[in-house]
Design an enzyme around this catalytic site. Structure first.
Site, PDB file in Angstrom:
ATOM      1  N   HIS A 136      -4.028  -3.329   8.735  1.00 55.11           N
ATOM      2  CA  HIS A 136      -3.848  -4.365   7.712  1.00 55.11           C
ATOM      3  C   HIS A 136      -3.744  -5.755   8.319  1.00 55.11           C
ATOM      4  CE1 HIS A 136      -3.621  -1.665   4.302  1.00 55.11           C
ATOM      5  NE2 HIS A 136      -3.085  -0.821   5.166  1.00 55.11           N
TER       6      HIS A 136
ATOM      7  N   LYS B 287     -11.205  -2.682   5.631  1.00 57.86           N
ATOM      8  CA  LYS B 287     -10.307  -3.530   4.840  1.00 57.86           C
ATOM      9  C   LYS B 287     -10.766  -4.981   4.992  1.00 57.86           C
ATOM     10  CE  LYS B 287      -7.199   0.302   4.517  1.00 57.86           C
ATOM     11  NZ  LYS B 287      -6.004   1.039   4.937  1.00 57.86           N
TER      12      LYS B 287
ATOM     13  N   SER C  48       7.990   7.579  16.832  1.00 57.93           N
ATOM     14  CA  SER C  48       7.166   7.207  15.687  1.00 57.93           C
ATOM     15  C   SER C  48       8.002   6.444  14.663  1.00 57.93           C
ATOM     16  CB  SER C  48       6.595   8.496  15.070  1.00 57.93           C
ATOM     17  OG  SER C  48       5.823   8.220  13.935  1.00 57.93           O
TER      18      SER C  48
ATOM     19  N   ARG D  23      -2.601  11.005 -10.307  1.00 60.05           N
ATOM     20  CA  ARG D  23      -3.417   9.829 -10.014  1.00 60.05           C
ATOM     21  C   ARG D  23      -4.693   9.809 -10.839  1.00 60.05           C
ATOM     22  NH1 ARG D  23      -2.638   8.932  -3.521  1.00 60.05           N
ATOM     23  NH2 ARG D  23      -0.417   8.467  -3.700  1.00 60.05           N
TER      24      ARG D  23
ATOM     25  N   THR E  49       3.143   7.769  -1.445  1.00 65.14           N
ATOM     26  CA  THR E  49       2.759   6.565  -0.705  1.00 65.14           C
ATOM     27  C   THR E  49       3.986   5.706  -0.416  1.00 65.14           C
ATOM     28  OG1 THR E  49       0.636   6.673  -1.851  1.00 65.14           O
ATOM     29  CG2 THR E  49       1.136   4.630  -0.715  1.00 65.14           C
TER      30      THR E  49
HETATM   31  C1  LIG Z   1      -5.945   2.521   5.269  1.00 66.09           C
HETATM   32  C2  LIG Z   1      -5.106   2.841   6.478  1.00 66.09           C
HETATM   33  C3  LIG Z   1      -5.609   3.607   7.538  1.00 66.09           C
HETATM   34  C4  LIG Z   1      -6.907   4.334   7.429  1.00 66.09           C
HETATM   35  O1  LIG Z   1      -7.983   3.472   7.549  1.00 66.09           O
HETATM   36  P1  LIG Z   1      -9.353   3.850   6.800  1.00 66.09           P
HETATM   37  O2  LIG Z   1     -10.374   3.064   7.531  1.00 66.09           O
HETATM   38  O3  LIG Z   1      -9.177   3.437   5.367  1.00 66.09           O
HETATM   39  O4  LIG Z   1      -9.538   5.327   6.941  1.00 66.09           O
HETATM   40  C5  LIG Z   1      -4.871   3.717   8.700  1.00 66.09           C
HETATM   41  N1  LIG Z   1      -3.663   3.132   8.817  1.00 66.09           N
HETATM   42  C6  LIG Z   1      -3.128   2.413   7.802  1.00 66.09           C
HETATM   43  C7  LIG Z   1      -1.801   1.794   7.998  1.00 66.09           C
HETATM   44  C8  LIG Z   1      -3.822   2.273   6.605  1.00 66.09           C
HETATM   45  O5  LIG Z   1      -3.274   1.608   5.587  1.00 66.09           O
END
Ligand SMILES: *Cc1c(COP(=O)(O)O)cnc(C)c1O
Length: 403
Positions: free
Chosen positions: A216, A247, A136, A21, A362
């Site tokens: 998200h 986000k 899960s 990366r 990922t």
């Molecule tokens: C980014 C992410 C997290 C972590 O959140 P941060 O605030 O960036 O630490 C948790 N769950 C999912 C699905 C994510 O994509």
């Protein structure tokens, strides 16, 4: 043992696989998003960011910035301690109230990040409930997986978003055994969405708790930005709703929302909460302003969805292999880590477009992709430019088209 050569060998292995990366050295400029300066091999230059999780540009919103400036002037820089030992600032209390209102829950609890919120809440809940079984989803985020593993609770993985498979596993267990179903609403790498209501039905039938990661989706779905559970009218049915402030809300921090007893339990037993300093008051103030703003500005969500739908349609019309996303996320399949990196490099070099390659771990090997996240600030001109650029790169590298 030669420690240094151990580290170097492991790095060399990543490079051989083509999934080492390299971070893009960016300089965000408030007021210019989705543009940013890229500090590359040929000096700084302005590029367009197409892969930011600042989904609505709230990271530069005047209301958020003003709230943060004000809070720094009022409160100073840091919180000054853990929440228990002098670190609870009034902004933390206001933000937790705001988040519990957003999700219609009795309470909410803040963490330093969404990752820590998942890790700590799952670890704590699953560690202390005797004989609990965790169900899960196969595509769950690393932060949930880590929390479950560290709790040492028994875990069964059900096929991604598969209600029947989950039902089968639950039906084979004694009704009185404690259970927790852990899943996400919007899956961030494929853009697909969980059947939250159907999972809640199973939870009711088999007497299970539900833990929903809405990272998200918060700010982005529902009439007030409460997430997909709000949109689907099932927010009141979940045991734990987890979210991020980093986000769509554009700042940083994480939280869980749920009953007063659940939040108090995690507050009182969760080591990732107890032993970590509270977020700076200005961060809480900025997040508070962002959550409040998005509660009453649904038109931003409408525009966001329109932008994503338009980009998906335009990619599909150009014959590009867009993965079947049901959300604002627009993933385009490359299917090879080396080509994925090359595509990203050419977009940057020749077209001043930044989209990070997404490789294993990922996503699964063979499903390497470019993941586009159009925001309300990506206008038609930016999309026209992207379409020309991506078709050029697809031709140069002879990448696969849609089947
Ligand atoms: C980014 C992410 C997290 C972590 O959140 P941060 O605030 O960036 O630490 C948790 N769950 C999912 C699905 C994510 O994509």
């Amino acid at each position: 043992m030669n420690y240094e050569s151990f580290f170097a060998d492991r790095i060399a292995a990543l490079k051989r696989e083509g999934r080492y990366r390299i971070f893009a050295d960016l300089e965000r400029r408030a007021g210019r998003f989705p543009k940013a300066f890229f500090h590359g091999p040929h000096g700084p230059r302005e590029i367009t960011v197409w892969c930011s999780n600042d989904y609505l540009g709230m990271g530069q919103h005047p209301a958020v910035l003003a709230a943060m400036h004000r809070a720094i002037d009022e409160c100073g820089a840091g919180a000054g301690g853990t929440r228990n030992i002098s670190g609870t600032n009034h902004y933390h209390v206001l933000l937790e109230r705001e988040l519990s209102d957003l999700h219609g829950t009795e309470a909410a609890l803040l963490f330093g990040s969404g990752w820590i919120a998942n890790m700590t809440a799952l670890n704590t809940i699953c560690r202390y409930i005797p004989d609990i079984l965790v169900l899960s989803d196969a595509d769950n985020h690393n932060s949930m997986i880590e929390g479950i593993i560290h709790s040492r609770a028994e875990k069964r993985v059900f096929r991604h978003n598969d209600v029947d498979h989950l039902n089968q596993i639950l039906a084979a267990e004694p009704l009185e055994r404690p259970k927790l179903i852990a899943f996400e609403s919007v899956y961030s790498m494929g853009g697909d969405i969980a059947p939250i209501g159907a999972f809640c039905d199973l939870a009711d039938r088999y007497n299970a708790m539900t833990f929903l990661d809405e990272v998200h989706a918060v700010g982005l779905y529902g009439e007030r930005g409460g997430g997909v559970a709000e949109r689907d009218g099932v927010m009141h049915r979940l045991t734990v709703i987890q979210g991020t402030l980093a986000k769509a809300f554009g700042v940083v921090g994480g939280y869980v929302a749920g009953s007063a007893a659940m939040c108090d339990f995690v507050r009182s037993y969760g080591t990732g909460f107890i032993f970590s300093s509270a977020m700076p008051p200005a961060v809480a103030a900025g997040a508070l302003a962002s959550v409040r703003h998005l509660k009453v500005h649904h038109e931003v969500r409408v525009r966001h969805q329109e932008r994503a739908a338009t980009l998906k349609r335009r990619f599909a019309e150009a014959g590009l292999p867009v993965l079947p996303s049901q959300s604002h996320i627009v993933p385009v399949l490359v299917g090879d880590p080396v080509l994925c990196k090359q595509a990203s490099d050419l977009l940057m070099r020749d077209h001043a477009i930044y989209v990070q390659p997404i490789n294993y771990p990922t996503v699964p090997r063979g499903s390497e992709r470019l993941r586009f996240t159009p925001t309300p600030l990506h206008d038609d001109a930016a999309m026209d430019h992207l379409l020309v650029a991506i078709q050029d790169v697809w031709q140069q590298l002879r990448l696969r088209l849609a089947a």
